[in-house]
Design an enzyme around this catalytic site. Structure first.
Site, PDB file in Angstrom:
ATOM      1  N   CYS A 131       0.699  -0.936   0.072  1.00  0.00           N
ATOM      2  CA  CYS A 131      -0.056  -0.195  -0.365  1.00  0.00           C
ATOM      3  C   CYS A 131       1.068   1.128   0.087  1.00  0.00           C
ATOM      4  O   CYS A 131       1.469   1.405   1.397  1.00  0.00           O
ATOM      5  CB  CYS A 131      -0.998  -0.429   1.140  1.00  0.00           C
ATOM      6  SG  CYS A 131      -1.920   2.038   1.218  1.00  0.00           S
ATOM      7  N   CYS A 134      -0.219   4.350   2.555  1.00  0.00           N
ATOM      8  CA  CYS A 134      -0.309   4.359   3.420  1.00  0.00           C
ATOM      9  C   CYS A 134       1.456   4.340   4.198  1.00  0.00           C
ATOM     10  O   CYS A 134       1.841   4.323   5.067  1.00  0.00           O
ATOM     11  CB  CYS A 134      -1.022   2.624   3.936  1.00  0.00           C
ATOM     12  SG  CYS A 134      -1.960   1.533   3.422  1.00  0.00           S
ATOM     13  N   ASP A 135       1.879   3.863   3.434  1.00  0.00           N
ATOM     14  CA  ASP A 135       3.661   3.283   3.414  1.00  0.00           C
ATOM     15  C   ASP A 135       5.005   4.306   3.362  1.00  0.00           C
ATOM     16  O   ASP A 135       5.903   4.114   3.431  1.00  0.00           O
ATOM     17  CB  ASP A 135       4.264   2.507   3.517  1.00  0.00           C
ATOM     18  CG  ASP A 135       3.281   0.837   4.077  1.00  0.00           C
ATOM     19  OD1 ASP A 135       2.717   1.289   5.389  1.00  0.00           O
ATOM     20  OD2 ASP A 135       3.244   0.401   4.067  1.00  0.00           O
TER      21      ASP A 135
END
Ligand code: NAP
Length: 301
Positions: A131, A134-135
């Site tokens: 992701c 997200c990261d």
């Protein structure tokens, strides 16, 4: 006892809820991870109608959720374990309890496919991510790579290029599945370097990921990419293992008719989890609307 239990709080599930909520059916949505599903990880959606300048996935999904809640839909953050058909209705077991409903709509979506190469499991969370939204922040000014040639990989490569110092996009052939507008943007971005006709053969490191070994699909020659992060964006697989034997499925996806009915009376399915051609937010919404109307008609009968 609910009228409708919706399994999954992505675009399809939230749309079903909007329709059944407006029909005054007592509705609950169960979601194990995050409201909005995969769509909530999309940095920018330019192909969802109604937003001429595009809209971020999280904002769009928050709007969907608020709209369903406005019509009385309840949300429970619980993981589904089992669905059974009993004489008194459909029984849904979650990690927190047991619930009964007159009808169930399965909108669990799909999850990211893994590469299944040596090192992937070992460095998951220590360099390997599924992701980008997200990261990405963990890789500010670092060199990273992303694998895949679809809309997800190309959009995420563009997103990563705003944060990382260099982005290698690894794809197993020369043509892209992604839409041409995004591909053209990527080709014009000088922070993104392509590695075409290459596959990841292994991921290596020492506690944390240090390098990715690529293999050329034609010559079989190897290349070492020293990167701190590897984003895997090679498509989706249905998130429906526990449904085997409950409803008819094909390759892990649920078979439905045009009204989103499954092989079991009173169980419907909509969105990415069903056998279908295109998996977009707009098509999940279409499925959700259809399922919402079909389940309402079924309960009225
Ligand atoms: P996808 O469209 O299925 O693309 C997967 C990509 O990964 C393909 O290019 C495929 O290569 C490659 N691939 C598959 N298995 C591989 C493997 N083992 N090793 C290396 N490469 C592999 O998946 P997606 O990009 O996740 O998109 C899923 C759906 O969501 C699509 O319908 C997409 O349009 C939609 N989506 C839309 C948006 C948007 O519109 N904003 C954003 C994200 C996703 P080949 O091409 O050679 O098969």
């Amino acid at each position: 006892m609910y009228d409708v239990i919706i399994l999954g709080g992505g675009p399809a599930g939230l749309t079903v809820g909007l329709y059944t909520g407006r029909a005054k059916l007592k509705t609950v949505i169960f979601e194990a991870n995050n409201i909005g599903g995969n769509a909530a990880w999309i940095d920018q959606l330019d192909n969802y109608p109604g937003f001429p300048q595009g809209i971020s996935g999280p904002e769009l999904m928050a709007n969907f959720h608020q709209q369903a809640e406005r019509f009385g839909v309840e949300t429970r953050m619980e993981e589904i374990i089992k669905i059974e058909t009993l004489p008194e209705g459909k029984k849904v077991t979650t990690n927190e309890g047991e619930y009964l409903a007159r009808a169930v709509v399965i909108t669990l979506g799909a999850k990211r496919r893994e590469l299944q190469v040596p090192g992937e499991q070992e460095f998951k969370g220590s360099g390997v991510s599924y992701c980008a939204t997200c990261d990405a922040a963990f890789f500010a000014e670092c060199e990273v790579a992303i694998v895949g040639g679809g809309d997800s990989a190309v959009n995420e490569a563009l997103f990563l290029s705003n944060i990382a110092s260099r982005v290698y996009l690894i794809h197993r052939r020369e043509g892209f599945r992604a839409n041409q507008t995004a591909v053209d943007k990527m080709l014009a971005n000088d922070k993104i370097e392509l590695r075409l006709n290459k596959v990841v053969s292994r991921i290596e490191g020492d506690g944390i990921m240090k390098q990715v070994i690529l293999q050329d699909v034609n010559t079989k020659s190897e290349e070492i990419l020293e990167v701190e992060g590897l984003f895997v964006s090679v498509g989706l697989v249905a998130a429906a293992e526990f449904l085997e034997g409950v409803v008819d499925m094909e390759d892990g996806y649920i078979i439905t008719d045009e009204d989103m009915r499954t092989s079991v009376e009173g169980i419907f399915a909509a969105g990415d989890i069903r056998v279908k051609r295109s998996r977009q937010v707009a098509t999940a919404v279409g499925d959700g609307a259809q399922a919402g109307m079909a389940v309402t008609a079924y309960l009225k009968e």
